[in-house]
Design a protein around this motif. Structure first.
Motif, PDB file in Angstrom:
ATOM      1  N   LYS A 187      44.836  35.490  49.271  1.00  0.00           N
ATOM      2  CA  LYS A 187      45.512  34.808  48.168  1.00  0.00           C
ATOM      3  C   LYS A 187      45.648  35.746  46.956  1.00  0.00           C
ATOM      4  O   LYS A 187      46.696  35.802  46.296  1.00  0.00           O
ATOM      5  CB  LYS A 187      44.723  33.554  47.786  1.00  0.00           C
ATOM      6  N   THR A 188      44.558  36.463  46.688  1.00  0.00           N
ATOM      7  CA  THR A 188      44.609  37.414  45.569  1.00  0.00           C
ATOM      8  C   THR A 188      45.625  38.516  45.837  1.00  0.00           C
ATOM      9  O   THR A 188      46.369  38.949  44.945  1.00  0.00           O
ATOM     10  CB  THR A 188      43.215  38.014  45.334  1.00  0.00           C
ATOM     11  N   GLU A 189      45.663  38.963  47.104  1.00  0.00           N
ATOM     12  CA  GLU A 189      46.614  40.021  47.460  1.00  0.00           C
ATOM     13  C   GLU A 189      48.052  39.518  47.323  1.00  0.00           C
ATOM     14  O   GLU A 189      48.949  40.237  46.852  1.00  0.00           O
ATOM     15  CB  GLU A 189      46.342  40.479  48.888  1.00  0.00           C
ATOM     16  N   ARG A 190      48.254  38.256  47.772  1.00  0.00           N
ATOM     17  CA  ARG A 190      49.606  37.685  47.619  1.00  0.00           C
ATOM     18  C   ARG A 190      49.990  37.591  46.147  1.00  0.00           C
ATOM     19  O   ARG A 190      51.124  37.882  45.766  1.00  0.00           O
ATOM     20  CB  ARG A 190      49.670  36.297  48.284  1.00  0.00           C
ATOM     21  N   ALA A 191      49.044  37.157  45.318  1.00  0.00           N
ATOM     22  CA  ALA A 191      49.335  37.068  43.883  1.00  0.00           C
ATOM     23  C   ALA A 191      49.641  38.449  43.295  1.00  0.00           C
ATOM     24  O   ALA A 191      50.559  38.623  42.474  1.00  0.00           O
ATOM     25  CB  ALA A 191      48.162  36.422  43.155  1.00  0.00           C
ATOM     26  N   ARG A 192      48.849  39.475  43.752  1.00  0.00           N
ATOM     27  CA  ARG A 192      49.089  40.836  43.248  1.00  0.00           C
ATOM     28  C   ARG A 192      50.473  41.347  43.679  1.00  0.00           C
ATOM     29  O   ARG A 192      51.220  41.912  42.880  1.00  0.00           O
ATOM     30  CB  ARG A 192      47.995  41.765  43.763  1.00  0.00           C
ATOM     31  N   LYS A 193      50.783  41.093  44.974  1.00  0.00           N
ATOM     32  CA  LYS A 193      52.094  41.513  45.460  1.00  0.00           C
ATOM     33  C   LYS A 193      53.224  40.779  44.732  1.00  0.00           C
ATOM     34  O   LYS A 193      54.275  41.357  44.439  1.00  0.00           O
ATOM     35  CB  LYS A 193      52.189  41.280  46.965  1.00  0.00           C
ATOM     36  N   ARG A 194      52.959  39.495  44.458  1.00  0.00           N
ATOM     37  CA  ARG A 194      53.989  38.725  43.736  1.00  0.00           C
ATOM     38  C   ARG A 194      54.198  39.292  42.341  1.00  0.00           C
ATOM     39  O   ARG A 194      55.326  39.424  41.866  1.00  0.00           O
ATOM     40  CB  ARG A 194      53.567  37.254  43.660  1.00  0.00           C
ATOM     41  N   ARG A 195      53.082  39.637  41.666  1.00  0.00           N
ATOM     42  CA  ARG A 195      53.218  40.241  40.345  1.00  0.00           C
ATOM     43  C   ARG A 195      53.954  41.573  40.426  1.00  0.00           C
ATOM     44  O   ARG A 195      54.843  41.863  39.600  1.00  0.00           O
ATOM     45  CB  ARG A 195      51.838  40.424  39.723  1.00  0.00           C
ATOM     46  N   LEU A 196      53.601  42.365  41.438  1.00  0.00           N
ATOM     47  CA  LEU A 196      54.297  43.657  41.594  1.00  0.00           C
ATOM     48  C   LEU A 196      55.777  43.456  41.897  1.00  0.00           C
ATOM     49  O   LEU A 196      56.636  44.183  41.386  1.00  0.00           O
ATOM     50  CB  LEU A 196      53.635  44.464  42.727  1.00  0.00           C
ATOM     51  N   ARG A 197      56.054  42.428  42.745  1.00  0.00           N
ATOM     52  CA  ARG A 197      57.448  42.150  43.082  1.00  0.00           C
ATOM     53  C   ARG A 197      58.233  41.706  41.848  1.00  0.00           C
ATOM     54  O   ARG A 197      59.364  42.131  41.624  1.00  0.00           O
ATOM     55  CB  ARG A 197      57.496  41.081  44.182  1.00  0.00           C
ATOM     56  N   LEU A 198      57.599  40.841  41.052  1.00  0.00           N
ATOM     57  CA  LEU A 198      58.261  40.408  39.815  1.00  0.00           C
ATOM     58  C   LEU A 198      58.464  41.573  38.850  1.00  0.00           C
ATOM     59  O   LEU A 198      59.519  41.695  38.218  1.00  0.00           O
ATOM     60  CB  LEU A 198      57.434  39.298  39.152  1.00  0.00           C
TER      61      LEU A 198
ATOM     62  N   PRO B 105      32.758  25.779  49.562  1.00  0.00           N
ATOM     63  CA  PRO B 105      33.762  26.668  50.170  1.00  0.00           C
ATOM     64  C   PRO B 105      33.359  28.135  50.148  1.00  0.00           C
ATOM     65  O   PRO B 105      33.758  28.904  51.035  1.00  0.00           O
ATOM     66  CB  PRO B 105      34.997  26.425  49.298  1.00  0.00           C
ATOM     67  N   LEU B 106      32.553  28.514  49.153  1.00  0.00           N
ATOM     68  CA  LEU B 106      32.139  29.919  49.074  1.00  0.00           C
ATOM     69  C   LEU B 106      31.237  30.311  50.239  1.00  0.00           C
ATOM     70  O   LEU B 106      31.138  31.494  50.582  1.00  0.00           O
ATOM     71  CB  LEU B 106      31.426  30.182  47.751  1.00  0.00           C
TER      72      LEU B 106
ATOM     73  N   ARG C 126      36.185  33.882  51.954  1.00  0.00           N
ATOM     74  CA  ARG C 126      36.350  35.128  51.203  1.00  0.00           C
ATOM     75  C   ARG C 126      37.619  35.857  51.646  1.00  0.00           C
ATOM     76  O   ARG C 126      38.347  36.414  50.815  1.00  0.00           O
ATOM     77  CB  ARG C 126      35.117  36.017  51.415  1.00  0.00           C
ATOM     78  N   GLU C 127      37.854  35.810  52.968  1.00  0.00           N
ATOM     79  CA  GLU C 127      39.074  36.471  53.453  1.00  0.00           C
ATOM     80  C   GLU C 127      40.333  35.741  52.958  1.00  0.00           C
ATOM     81  O   GLU C 127      41.320  36.371  52.577  1.00  0.00           O
ATOM     82  CB  GLU C 127      39.054  36.496  54.986  1.00  0.00           C
ATOM     83  N   ALA C 128      40.274  34.396  52.961  1.00  0.00           N
ATOM     84  CA  ALA C 128      41.416  33.634  52.443  1.00  0.00           C
ATOM     85  C   ALA C 128      41.620  33.901  50.961  1.00  0.00           C
ATOM     86  O   ALA C 128      42.762  34.036  50.479  1.00  0.00           O
ATOM     87  CB  ALA C 128      41.193  32.142  52.701  1.00  0.00           C
ATOM     88  N   LEU C 129      40.493  33.959  50.233  1.00  0.00           N
ATOM     89  CA  LEU C 129      40.608  34.250  48.805  1.00  0.00           C
ATOM     90  C   LEU C 129      41.177  35.647  48.574  1.00  0.00           C
ATOM     91  O   LEU C 129      41.992  35.862  47.677  1.00  0.00           O
ATOM     92  CB  LEU C 129      39.230  34.117  48.149  1.00  0.00           C
TER      93      LEU C 129
END
Length: 300
Positions: A55-66, A42-43, A49-52
């Motif tokens: 995904k990382t950005e979504r996780a970061r935003k989720r952490r910021l949202r929480l 997959p790498l 890389r763009e999907a990863l």
């Protein structure tokens, strides 16, 4: 690391000439290589890389949202606590007002019941002083709450304001304390005067009560004497019962007669449970009422 270890095992078995072990190690190395290729594949894909990254950005935003929700919840909790504290302060103020109204009503009743107008005036001054002290305490508590609320918003008053407020409050407290002590001294002096008057009034009431008791006892004695010796207003001094009256009442006019009568009575003292006697009665033994008409005519 696993694949490198398998390669070292292959070289070692090849050097030893162990064909069976070399074939098994080779098979294990091939399996590890395929697993590693599956992980790495997959790498190498163009959009991975763009999907990863997404995904990382979504996780970061989720952490910021929480974190933001947590901070908002904390701020809301602090705001609710501040509102609750303010409500509690208002409730305390309302309760203090109700208690103060009840106390004022009680004090008014006490003031109305007080006989001296000066004492009533002193108590009114004391009530005003106590109300002023309560107002000062309420002001201190309200300022503390407002200062805490302003601190949570990032607004802090200068130290000079706190110092000026505290100096003013201490000055007022000292003034109220001096007034309270002065009023207490006046109240004590007035209470001493009122207690003296009340003591005199109690003495007068006690004297009246004792006088009534003496009159009552005297009336009872006259009734008993009348039953025993007849009414002295109904017969003259030369009446037939006069000698008997003088005989039975001689102890009231002569100490020697009292001693003699007491000596004669003491000869008959026996315990209360003695079978052949009874205690001396505390007063006169009144005759019983006539049980028939013949006896009634003799008494009359």
């Amino acid at each position: 690391a696993r694949l490198a270890a398998l390669c070292r095992a292959l070289r070692r078995r090849e050097a030893e000439g162990d064909e069976a072990g070399w074939a098994q190690a080779r098979e294990e190395a091939e399996v590890a290589r395929r697993e590693l290729q599956e992980v790495v594949r997959p790498l190498r894909e163009p959009g991975y890389r763009e999907a990863l990254r997404r995904k990382t950005e979504r996780a970061r935003k989720r952490r910021l949202r929480l974190q933001r929700r947590k901070q908002e919840a904390k701020a809301a909790k602090e705001e609710e606590a501040a509102r609750a504290a303010e409500r509690e302060a208002k409730i305390d103020q309302w309760r203090a007002k109700c208690i103060q109204e009840v106390e004022e009503k009680n004090r008014e009743q006490e003031l109305k019941a007080a006989a001296d107008s000066v004492l009533s005036e002193v108590r009114k001054k004391q009530a005003d002083t106590k109300r002023m002290v309560d107002i000062l305490c309420a002001l201190e508590k309200l300022r503390k709450l407002r200062k805490e609320a302003a601190g949570r918003k990032g607004v802090c008053p200068p130290p000079s304001a706190d110092e000026a407020f505290e100096n003013q409050v201490e000055s007022l407290k000292t003034l109220l304390k001096n007034r309270t002590e002065l009023y207490e001294a006046e109240e004590r002096a007035l209470r001493v005067m009122l207690e003296g008057e009340q003591e005199e009034e109690r003495k007068r009431e006690m004297e009246k009560k004792q006088k009534k008791e003496r009159e009552k006892l005297l009336q009872q004695k006259l009734e008993i004497d009348s039953k025993l010796f007849g009414d002295p207003d109904e017969f003259p001094l030369a009446h037939l019962l006069q000698p008997f009256r003088e005989y039975y009442l001689q102890a009231e006019h002569s100490v020697a007669a009292l001693i003699q009568i007491r000596h004669e009575w003491d000869q008959y003292l026996v315990p209360a449970d003695h079978p052949e006697g009874s205690c001396i009665p505390p007063g006169w033994v009144l005759p019983s009422l006539p049980t028939n008409d013949t006896w009634a005519t003799a008494v009359r």
